[in-house]
Design an enzyme around this catalytic site. Sequence first.
Site, PDB file in Angstrom:
ATOM      1  N   HIS A   1      -1.298   0.133  -9.672  1.00 54.20           N
ATOM      2  CA  HIS A   1      -1.916  -0.767  -8.688  1.00 54.20           C
ATOM      3  C   HIS A   1      -2.585  -1.973  -9.371  1.00 54.20           C
ATOM      4  O   HIS A   1      -3.816  -2.109  -9.374  1.00 54.20           O
ATOM      5  CB  HIS A   1      -2.927  -0.014  -7.822  1.00 54.20           C
ATOM      6  CG  HIS A   1      -3.225  -0.730  -6.529  1.00 54.20           C
ATOM      7  ND1 HIS A   1      -3.591  -0.091  -5.368  1.00 54.20           N
ATOM      8  CD2 HIS A   1      -3.211  -2.050  -6.204  1.00 54.20           C
ATOM      9  CE1 HIS A   1      -3.794  -0.978  -4.400  1.00 54.20           C
ATOM     10  NE2 HIS A   1      -3.566  -2.188  -4.898  1.00 54.20           N
TER      11      HIS A   1
ATOM     12  N   ARG B   1       0.865  -1.177   0.000  1.00 54.65           N
ATOM     13  CA  ARG B   1       0.000   0.000   0.000  1.00 54.65           C
ATOM     14  C   ARG B   1       0.898   1.223   0.000  1.00 54.65           C
ATOM     15  O   ARG B   1       1.966   1.219   0.652  1.00 54.65           O
ATOM     16  CB  ARG B   1      -0.866   0.026   1.263  1.00 54.65           C
ATOM     17  CG  ARG B   1      -1.996  -0.970   1.266  1.00 54.65           C
ATOM     18  CD  ARG B   1      -3.104  -0.520   0.305  1.00 54.65           C
ATOM     19  NE  ARG B   1      -4.274  -1.373   0.390  1.00 54.65           N
ATOM     20  CZ  ARG B   1      -4.502  -2.430  -0.389  1.00 54.65           C
ATOM     21  NH1 ARG B   1      -3.640  -2.768  -1.327  1.00 54.65           N
ATOM     22  NH2 ARG B   1      -5.614  -3.130  -0.260  1.00 54.65           N
TER      23      ARG B   1
ATOM     24  N   GLU C   1      -3.587   7.421  -4.473  1.00 52.94           N
ATOM     25  CA  GLU C   1      -3.936   6.886  -5.805  1.00 52.94           C
ATOM     26  C   GLU C   1      -5.229   7.520  -6.313  1.00 52.94           C
ATOM     27  O   GLU C   1      -6.139   7.739  -5.518  1.00 52.94           O
ATOM     28  CB  GLU C   1      -4.108   5.363  -5.704  1.00 52.94           C
ATOM     29  CG  GLU C   1      -2.792   4.692  -5.402  1.00 52.94           C
ATOM     30  CD  GLU C   1      -2.921   3.202  -5.127  1.00 52.94           C
ATOM     31  OE1 GLU C   1      -4.006   2.638  -5.375  1.00 52.94           O
ATOM     32  OE2 GLU C   1      -1.946   2.624  -4.653  1.00 52.94           O
TER      33      GLU C   1
HETATM   34  O1  LIG Z   1      -4.370  -4.206  -3.377  1.00 51.36           O
HETATM   35  C1  LIG Z   1      -5.013  -5.153  -3.577  1.00 51.36           C
HETATM   36  C2  LIG Z   1      -5.622  -5.972  -2.563  1.00 51.36           C
HETATM   37  O2  LIG Z   1      -5.597  -5.612  -1.383  1.00 51.36           O
HETATM   38  O3  LIG Z   1      -6.173  -7.014  -2.920  1.00 51.36           O
END
Ligand SMILES: O=CC(=O)O
Length: 388
Positions: A354, A307, A336
């Site tokens: 991401h 993250r 983001e």
């Molecule tokens: O970032 C993606 C997730 O948490 O699945």
Amino acid sequence: MAGHYTTLSFGCKLISTCVHPTRRRHFTPFLPFHWSSSLNTIQQQTTVHHYQSTNPNLSHRFGCHQSKPSSENPTMESIGVLMPAPMSSYLEQELEKRFNLLKLWTVPQKTQFLKDHSGSIRAFVGNAGNGADAELIEKLPKLEIVACFSVGVDKVDLNKCREKGIRVTNTPDVLTDDVADLAIGLTLAVLRRLCECDRYVRSGQWKKGDYKLTTKFTGKTVGIIGLGRIGKAVAKRAEAFSCPIAYYSRTAKPEPKYKYYPSVVELASNCDVLVVACPLTEETRHIVNREVIDALGPKGVLINIGRGPHVDEAELVSALVEGRLGGAGLDVYEKEPEVPEQLFGLENVVLLPHVGSGTVETRNVMADLVVENLEAHFLKKPLLTPVV
Ligand SMILES: O=CC(=O)O
């Protein structure tokens, strides 16, 4: 570096971060007996998640028939399931077969829409970018379950859910391979300058001369923060590149092959790759700070597949711009989809939008897991992957 690590010295350091579901177990509920023997055979050759899916691709792969969805549960059709943003057309389709799916992004008057439907909304489907905060939860008095189409649940107010008896589920395990694959892909992309090389060819520069030499990955020390499912999967892949593995976690794990460091700074000082494989919590926010970045140093590379807020982004940007850090491969960012523009011109940085779990195969299995958690909840069966 201690033990066998002392014999190794490298010209480059790497740091990688990823998120992992520390508290999740492998889930096996609803596995019919006749699957077990075929799964055992398959497992000898490949990674198989013990998960009974309605996904026809998986059903075919496992040689079993597709489970019947909503027709068996007609009462579910009146249950309002709120989805705040588009996530997967397959997920939408499967939810629409079973529930009254309410797509918030398609309505202009969102506040009024929530008021109008607050009496029927009993489930919320979130993802990595769209959670359920206290304000939203308060607006939905009939909410019983938040089913996340993600492994990370950092955008859900878990305390509020606990307080109100709202269940929360996520999608662990099924995305581990993809996220770990991406960590290795980013590492190679940064060290071997894959994206820059691609640009070199496309822009015609190759005709004027060969590309410069890059940095070898095989044999570099990979450090991982948090040795959960994704962390272990990254370690396993890095081992195949003959990389010594080191890690930080709150307590040492029974993994004698891997070197434990009791602090992230020590880990960063002693490895070439540091993987932050822990969920985002208040404790792990900015776990990669200036001190860690400095410990990693000008030959180190940060790979973040966890993250954005795991890393102090302002510190990361200035370290990269000033050459105090060797490079970075980032899949996630603090705000983001905003990405610091100072990074755009740096060839030692690879930027992804991401996409850790973003393959068709994995997203479809994640969708099945979301649906089956919701079905289990409304049929009063045990949740497959409970968080709360
Ligand atoms: O970032 C993606 C997730 O948490 O699945």
